[in-house]
Enzyme design. Structure first.
Site, PDB file in Angstrom:
ATOM      1  N   GLU A 202       0.814  -1.226   0.000  1.00 12.80           N
ATOM      2  CA  GLU A 202       0.000   0.000   0.000  1.00 12.80           C
ATOM      3  C   GLU A 202       0.845   1.272   0.000  1.00 12.80           C
ATOM      4  O   GLU A 202       0.596   2.220   0.747  1.00 12.80           O
ATOM      5  CB  GLU A 202      -0.993  -0.036   1.165  1.00 12.80           C
ATOM      6  N   GLU A 320      -5.087  -8.465  -1.533  1.00 15.32           N
ATOM      7  CA  GLU A 320      -5.574  -8.418  -0.147  1.00 15.32           C
ATOM      8  C   GLU A 320      -6.989  -7.866  -0.164  1.00 15.32           C
ATOM      9  O   GLU A 320      -7.238  -6.809  -0.745  1.00 15.32           O
ATOM     10  CB  GLU A 320      -4.666  -7.539   0.718  1.00 15.32           C
TER      11      GLU A 320
END
Length: 518
Positions: A202, A320
């Site tokens: 991220e 994810e």
């Protein structure tokens, strides 16, 4: 006059009850057309994936700390239920990664200090740096070897960088691959098998707590690819390289994939938390709302287009997906109801040509496939296992003109002839009688065949139950703590598939002769 009033009130009440009862048992016949001539997409053979995260026990959100001892560093790796749950997939793809991975140092090579994660409000995600000792890496790989798991390992992508002087979130400078190299060399020396390495977590687009520019990230991914090629010269056993493991930003992703260039990325990974915050009181409504669930479809399509246009040698992955962020919703994410979101996402992403879907998490948080303290499987564990066993890698188009609360996905069956359909009924008032009507591909002896059906419902009809019924029987571990048998009921293949309200059905039609599945 009073008597008349009383009588009319009683009649009105009875009428209301009758109307209510008829609404509760409403049925609808639905014809579903499956286009079996060609497939519309293709997944990896190991499409279903689950994650292990780094969070320590004191990872807390909304005045609760749902991780317990379920992180990479403190999980009981000798727990029999855990190993049996992984073995049942034969194999299960596991991704090791998460928010803290860019703060993990590997205790190998010249690294001397091996700190524990500690609460630090001034550091990323409120924690100091942590460390993976090699004895723990050995223990993890022992579990993976014993269970046959396919491992994706998320590497620390902030190593060697520093914060920008002008932007608190931006990190600048080249990635330092030395610690990753030392870990890989150790891993190779021990004979541990890694399916893929993923760079960072991220850090793309606007980032979450940190970000890296797309061109720089691409440069670092190229460096990772060269490192993997050097250390794994045998192309047949060489781990794949994945990135960028974050939320989709069209311009950032396109620049990243283009700059990385041909043959670098084997998988383009993006993350999904489309249900919002785990504390949202409307979470239970969102997971049953097809209009809300459809909102993420555009993202899946856009990622697929980015990959097709700028990196066709790779494939789109959901790296994810926990549904609700900040560890999930404590009253929803581990229950039967979450399967409406989860299995719908598996179906939806597969139609958009995604190769892998990694569920956050195998264990830990409220959204785990296994209960964080008891390790007993939650309903979504069984849903994912049935998908893995029944749904093949070729995706077929399924169409119907019925309620949007009825979701239907179809794949060529896995390891057997015919097709398997996944039917999700989110309606709380209507059951559906589903007929597959593309008769030109059905076996002439279809009426003599039997269909395999797996009906999933919650215990006592409570969609927020953590106990799943398969064909009316609760799924429970046996005395040896083994995963129970998932046996279908056999049904006359010429009959419609009855899908009760708020239920999920897998059905395998061995007599459906789809040329795409030949």
């Amino acid at each position: 006059m009073e008597l008349v009033h009383i009588c009319s009130s009683v009649l009105l009440l009875l009428l209301c009850l009758l109307v209510s009862e008829s609404a509760a048992v409403a049925e609808e016949d639905v014809a579903v057309k499956i286009e079996g001539v060609t497939s519309i997409a293709k997944t990896d053979d190991n499409f279903v994936c689950a994650t292990l995260d780094w969070w320590p026990a004191n990872k807390c959100d909304y005045n609760q700390c749902p991780w317990g001892n379920a992180g990479v560093l403190n999980l009981d790796l000798k727990n029999k239920i855990l190993s049996n749950a992984i073995k049942a997939f034969n194999p299960l793809r596991i991704r090791i990664g998460g928010s803290l991975q860019d703060q993990v140092v590997y205790k190998v090579g010249k690294v001397e200090k091996c700190p524990y994660f500690k609460r630090r409000d001034d550091r990323l995600f409120g924690f100091s740096n942590g460390c993976l000792p090699m004895h723990r890496w050995d223990e993890l790989n022992y579990l993976f070897n014993q269970t046959g798991a396919k491992i994706t390992f998320g590497l620390n992508a902030l190593r060697g960088r520093k914060k920008s002087d002008v932007d608190d979130v931006l990190w600048v400078g080249d990635w330092d691959p030395q610690n990753a190299r030392d870990l890989m060399e150790y891993t190779i020396s021990k004979g541990y098998q890694i399916d893929s390495y993923e760079l960072g977590n991220e850090l793309c687009g606007g980032g979450v707590s940190a970000r890296v520019e797309a061109e720089q990230y691409a440069k670092d991914t190229i460096a990772l690819k060269e490192l993997v090629k050097e250390l794994y010269p045998n192309v047949t056993t060489r781990p794949k390289v994945l990135g960028p493991a974050g939320f989709y930003d069209e311009q950032w992703f396109n620049t990243y994939i283009q700059t990385a260039g041909p043959g670098v990325l084997d998988g383009v990974t993006h993350h999904i938390y489309n249900l919002g915050a785990g504390v949202d009181p409307t979470l239970i409504d969102k997971v049953q709302d097809p209009y809300f669930l459809d909102q993420i479809a555009q993202t899946h399509k856009d990622v697929s287009i980015s990959v097709q246009q700028f990196g066709p040698w790779s494939g789109a992955w959901v790296g994810e997906a926990g549904g609700a962020y900040n560890s999930g919703g404590k009253d929803v994410s581990h229950t039967f109801a979450n399967g409406f979101w989860y299995l719908d996402q598996l179906g939806m992403t597969s139609t958009f040509n995604h190769k892998v879907f990694c569920r956050q998490a195998l264990i830990g948080g409220n959204y785990a496939l296994l209960n964080t303290t008891t390790f007993i499987p939650n309903p979504d564990y069984y849903g994912s296992l049935l998908w893995h066993r029944l749904m093949g890698n070729k995706v077929l188009r399924a169409m119907h003109d019925s309620s949007p609360y009825l979701r239907i996905y179809s794949h060529c069956s896995k390891d057997k002839s015919g097709i398997t359909v996944l039917i999700i009924n989110m309606s709380n008032s209507t059951s559906f009688n589903v007929s597959i009507v593309d008769d030109k591909h059905l076996n002439d002896n279809e009426s003599k065949l039997q269909r395999e059906e797996y009906h999933l419902t919650p215990e006592d009809g409570d969609i927020q139950s953590s106990v799943l019924l398969l064909n009316g029987t609760p799924l429970r571990l046996n005395e040896s703590l083994d995963i129970p048998e998932l046996n279908p009921v056999l049904v006359d293949a010429s009959a419609a598939i009855r899908v009760a309200s708020r239920s999920i059905v897998f059905a395998t039609l061995t007599g459906f002769k789809a040329p795409a599945c030949a």
